[in-house]
Design an enzyme around this catalytic site. Sequence first.
Site, PDB file in Angstrom:
ATOM      1  N   GLY A 168       0.835  -1.197   0.000  1.00 33.16           N
ATOM      2  CA  GLY A 168       0.000   0.000   0.000  1.00 33.16           C
ATOM      3  C   GLY A 168       0.868   1.245   0.000  1.00 33.16           C
ATOM      4  CD  GLN A 173       3.303   5.857   2.555  1.00 30.54           C
ATOM      5  OE1 GLN A 173       2.320   5.335   2.049  1.00 30.54           O
ATOM      6  NE2 GLN A 173       4.233   5.156   3.174  1.00 30.54           N
ATOM      7  CB  CYS A 180       4.906   2.131   7.385  1.00 30.58           C
ATOM      8  SG  CYS A 180       4.466   3.637   6.522  1.00 30.58           S
ATOM      9  CG  LEU A 181       6.420   0.990   1.339  1.00 34.88           C
ATOM     10  CD1 LEU A 181       5.871   1.292  -0.048  1.00 34.88           C
ATOM     11  CD2 LEU A 181       7.536  -0.038   1.246  1.00 34.88           C
ATOM     12  CG  HIS A 212      -0.945   1.340   7.279  1.00 38.98           C
ATOM     13  ND1 HIS A 212      -0.014   0.861   8.176  1.00 38.98           N
ATOM     14  CD2 HIS A 212      -0.258   2.145   6.428  1.00 38.98           C
ATOM     15  CE1 HIS A 212       1.178   1.377   7.888  1.00 38.98           C
ATOM     16  NE2 HIS A 212       1.053   2.144   6.822  1.00 38.98           N
ATOM     17  CD  GLU A 213      -1.222   2.596   2.657  1.00 43.65           C
ATOM     18  OE1 GLU A 213      -0.829   3.761   2.506  1.00 43.65           O
ATOM     19  OE2 GLU A 213      -0.460   1.654   2.974  1.00 43.65           O
ATOM     20  CG  HIS A 264       0.134   6.868   5.319  1.00 42.63           C
ATOM     21  ND1 HIS A 264       1.262   7.341   5.943  1.00 42.63           N
ATOM     22  CD2 HIS A 264       0.351   5.541   5.124  1.00 42.63           C
ATOM     23  CE1 HIS A 264       2.120   6.336   6.115  1.00 42.63           C
ATOM     24  NE2 HIS A 264       1.591   5.234   5.636  1.00 42.63           N
TER      25      HIS A 264
HETATM   26 ZN    ZN Z   1       2.396   3.308   5.658  1.00 44.21          ZN
END
Ligand code: ZN
Length: 174
Positions: free
Chosen positions: A46, A51, A94-95, A136-137, A140
């Site tokens: 995701g 991000q 998480c990236l 989660h997304e 963000h």
């Molecule tokens: Zn994330």
Amino acid sequence: MPTKKIIIEPDPILRKKSESLEKVDNELRKLMDDMLKTMYAAPGIGLAAVQVGILKRLIVIDVSKDDNKKAPLFLVNPQIIYKSKNTSIHEEGCLSLPGHFAEIERPSECHIDYLDYNGKKKNLKADGLLSTCIQHEIDHLDGVLFVDYLSKLKKDMIIKKLKKYKKEVDKVII
Ligand code: ZN
């Protein structure tokens, strides 16, 4: 389709609220394609636009485990309209927080309204990993990271390590 640079915590932009999109046009579809490519290359399941430094309410997700059966999901202006009382726990990463994972408890099921790749209104009922990933997304888009659910001590420790990690990465680039 170039890949984009993923922003690593701590960075103030990751704490900002993203704005709704007015329309889905070719320019936005190009961004969605670039984000998907960036997410696959990372690799991750995701990615939210913030991000990659764009404060718009846009998410790409693919929770399919089989590389041959990719199932990308593009969510424009996603809105949670229902969350179950039942919860489940997944180990999340998480990236934007590379190398860090934690077990996070969230509602196990969620329903969302969103616009798809073609700007069509859609509704999705998600459970399991997809439900966790969507929540989660969407976090963000509101400037929330999974570490915010941890104790201050654990969170501070992770952020400290990430600060150090970012310094090391910068050194290599110089
Ligand atoms: Zn994330």
